[in-house]
Motif scaffolding. Structure first.
Motif, PDB file in Angstrom:
ATOM      1  N   VAL A 182     -12.602 -38.764 -14.225  1.00  0.00           N
ATOM      2  CA  VAL A 182     -12.355 -37.531 -14.985  1.00  0.00           C
ATOM      3  C   VAL A 182     -12.129 -36.366 -14.037  1.00  0.00           C
ATOM      4  O   VAL A 182     -11.228 -35.536 -14.237  1.00  0.00           O
ATOM      5  CB  VAL A 182     -13.523 -37.253 -15.944  1.00  0.00           C
ATOM      6  CG1 VAL A 182     -13.395 -35.854 -16.557  1.00  0.00           C
ATOM      7  CG2 VAL A 182     -13.578 -38.309 -17.039  1.00  0.00           C
ATOM      8  N   ARG A 183     -12.936 -36.301 -12.994  1.00  0.00           N
ATOM      9  CA  ARG A 183     -12.772 -35.222 -12.007  1.00  0.00           C
ATOM     10  C   ARG A 183     -11.379 -35.267 -11.393  1.00  0.00           C
ATOM     11  O   ARG A 183     -10.715 -34.234 -11.242  1.00  0.00           O
ATOM     12  CB  ARG A 183     -13.836 -35.350 -10.920  1.00  0.00           C
ATOM     13  CG  ARG A 183     -13.735 -34.293  -9.816  1.00  0.00           C
ATOM     14  CD  ARG A 183     -14.803 -34.504  -8.749  1.00  0.00           C
ATOM     15  NE  ARG A 183     -14.651 -35.794  -8.082  1.00  0.00           N
ATOM     16  CZ  ARG A 183     -13.764 -36.033  -7.121  1.00  0.00           C
ATOM     17  NH1 ARG A 183     -12.935 -35.077  -6.724  1.00  0.00           N
ATOM     18  NH2 ARG A 183     -13.704 -37.218  -6.544  1.00  0.00           N
ATOM     19  N   ARG A 210      -8.676 -34.184 -13.944  1.00  0.00           N
ATOM     20  CA  ARG A 210      -8.631 -32.733 -14.165  1.00  0.00           C
ATOM     21  C   ARG A 210      -7.891 -32.020 -13.047  1.00  0.00           C
ATOM     22  O   ARG A 210      -7.298 -30.953 -13.261  1.00  0.00           O
ATOM     23  CB  ARG A 210     -10.057 -32.190 -14.287  1.00  0.00           C
ATOM     24  CG  ARG A 210     -10.727 -32.533 -15.612  1.00  0.00           C
ATOM     25  CD  ARG A 210     -12.178 -32.118 -15.612  1.00  0.00           C
ATOM     26  NE  ARG A 210     -12.803 -32.361 -16.915  1.00  0.00           N
ATOM     27  CZ  ARG A 210     -14.120 -32.435 -17.095  1.00  0.00           C
ATOM     28  NH1 ARG A 210     -14.944 -32.267 -16.074  1.00  0.00           N
ATOM     29  NH2 ARG A 210     -14.595 -32.662 -18.305  1.00  0.00           N
ATOM     30  N   PRO A 235      -3.197 -32.152 -13.605  1.00  0.00           N
ATOM     31  CA  PRO A 235      -2.907 -31.883 -15.018  1.00  0.00           C
ATOM     32  C   PRO A 235      -1.661 -32.573 -15.547  1.00  0.00           C
ATOM     33  O   PRO A 235      -1.514 -32.743 -16.758  1.00  0.00           O
ATOM     34  CB  PRO A 235      -2.763 -30.355 -15.064  1.00  0.00           C
ATOM     35  CG  PRO A 235      -2.517 -29.937 -13.652  1.00  0.00           C
ATOM     36  CD  PRO A 235      -3.235 -30.920 -12.799  1.00  0.00           C
ATOM     37  N   THR A 237     -14.563 -35.247 -22.514  1.00  0.00           N
ATOM     38  CA  THR A 237     -14.043 -34.910 -21.186  1.00  0.00           C
ATOM     39  C   THR A 237     -13.120 -33.703 -21.230  1.00  0.00           C
ATOM     40  O   THR A 237     -12.887 -33.063 -20.206  1.00  0.00           O
ATOM     41  CB  THR A 237     -13.246 -36.094 -20.595  1.00  0.00           C
ATOM     42  OG1 THR A 237     -12.021 -36.276 -21.328  1.00  0.00           O
ATOM     43  CG2 THR A 237     -14.073 -37.376 -20.614  1.00  0.00           C
ATOM     44  N   LEU A 288      -9.960 -33.942 -21.682  1.00  0.00           N
ATOM     45  CA  LEU A 288      -8.624 -34.373 -21.264  1.00  0.00           C
ATOM     46  C   LEU A 288      -7.758 -34.678 -22.484  1.00  0.00           C
ATOM     47  O   LEU A 288      -8.257 -35.238 -23.465  1.00  0.00           O
ATOM     48  CB  LEU A 288      -8.724 -35.630 -20.388  1.00  0.00           C
ATOM     49  CG  LEU A 288      -9.445 -35.478 -19.052  1.00  0.00           C
ATOM     50  CD1 LEU A 288      -9.677 -36.862 -18.440  1.00  0.00           C
ATOM     51  CD2 LEU A 288      -8.650 -34.596 -18.100  1.00  0.00           C
TER      52      LEU A 288
END
Length: 243
Positions: A11-12, A15, A18, A85, A87
Motif C-alpha cells: 500500500v505504501r 500510494r 498514483p 487503504t 486506493l
C-alpha cells in the motif's frame, strides 16, 4: 492480498505511484483470512489459515449455506480492508482463480459492486498464440477451465462489469521470461488484454511458490527489448480504469 504480511508495504508503494492501477486479489485458500478464524470456522484449518484443498472447500461452498455465509463475510471483509487503504479499486480477481467457482464469483461480483468494483479477470488464454510461441505448451483454458470461465464472463457482463478479451499468464505462471514476454507482445490479439506476472527481486519470501522464477519475471518487465515491443505493438498500457 490485503491480509498478507506484505500488504502494508504494498500500500505504501502504491500510494507513492498514483498512476499505478491496483486491484484486490481475493484470497480464500492457502493464506491468512481478513476475519478472525473463529468467524469463519469452515473456511480455515486448525492453524487459522485457509484450507488448502480447493475441491473439498468448493464442494462445501456449493452445498452448505453456513459455509456460503462465512464466504460472503470474508469476501466483504477483504473489500472493506482494501477500501480502508484509500486506493482506487481498479479491478478484482482471486488467488488461484478460485472465482471460477460460480458461487464465489457471484459473491465477489455482488459484494464488489457495492465497493465500486468495475472489472474482474476472466482467465481465458488464447491457446493458439501460446502454442505459436512454444509448440506443445500445456494450457489450462481450452478444456479444463473453458466452461467455468465462460460462466464467469456471463456473470460479470450481466452485472455490468468490464472483463478482458484475453488473459495471458496461465500457461507460463511464474515463468513469464523475457523471451516469452517479448514473443507474446509481438503476437497479441486485438482488444483489452491482461498479462499477469509475479515479479520480485528474489525468492524465499513467506508464501512463495518454490518453482516460480520471480526475478526472471521482474527482469522481463524492465527489459529494454520488451519495452520496445510494447511501443512497437501500438498498445496503450494501463489498467481497467484507463480502458
Amino acid at each position: 492480498m490485503v491480509a498478507s504480511p506484505g500488504a502494508a508495504d504494498a500500500v505504501r508503494r502504491a500510494r507513492a505511484l498514483p498512476s499505478l492501477r491496483v486491484g484486490l486479489h481475493v484470497v480464500l485458500v492457502e493464506a491468512r483470512p481478513a476475519l478472525p478464524p473463529e468467524r469463519i470456522p469452515d473456511l480455515v484449518g486448525a492453524d487459522g489459515f485457509f484450507r488448502t484443498n480447493m475441491a473439498r472447500l468448493g464442494a462445501a461452498i456449493a452445498f452448505r449455506p453456513a459455509v456460503r455465509r462465512q464466504l460472503a463475510a470474508e469476501i466483504a471483509a477483504q473489500f472493506e480492508a482494501f477500501r480502508a487503504t484509500g486506493l482506487p479499486l481498479d479491478h478484482v480477481n482471486a488467488h488461484k482463480h478460485f472465482h471460477l467457482h460460480p458461487v464465489i464469483a457471484a459473491e465477489m461480483i455482488a459484494i464488489g459492486r457495492r465497493f465500486g468494483a468495475r472489472a474482474i479477470r476472466v482467465p481465458i488464454e488464447p491457446a493458439g498464440i501460446v502454442a505459436a510461441i512454444e509448440p506443445g505448451t500445456a494450457t489450462l483454458s481450452p478444456r479444463l477451465l473453458a466452461h467455468w470461465a465462460k460462466v464467469l464472463r456471463a456473470q460479470a457482463r450481466r452485472a455490468g462489469m468490464m472483463v478482458p478479451d484475453a488473459v495471458f499468464g496461465l500457461a507460463w505462471s511464474g515463468a513469464m521470461t523475457r523471451a516469452r514476454l517479448k514473443s507474446l507482445l509481438d503476437k497479441l490479439p486485438s482488444g483489452l488484454i491482461e498479462i499477469y506476472t509475479h515479479p520480485a527481486i528474489a525468492s524465499g519470501f513467506a508464501g512463495h511458490a518454490p518453482d516460480y522464477r520471480y526475478a526472471e519475471e521482474l527482469a522481463a518487465l524492465i527489459d529494454p527489448g520488451c519495452i520496445e515491443a510494447v511501443r512497437r505493438s501500438g498498445y496503450r498500457l494501463g489498467g481497467f480504469s484507463d480502458a
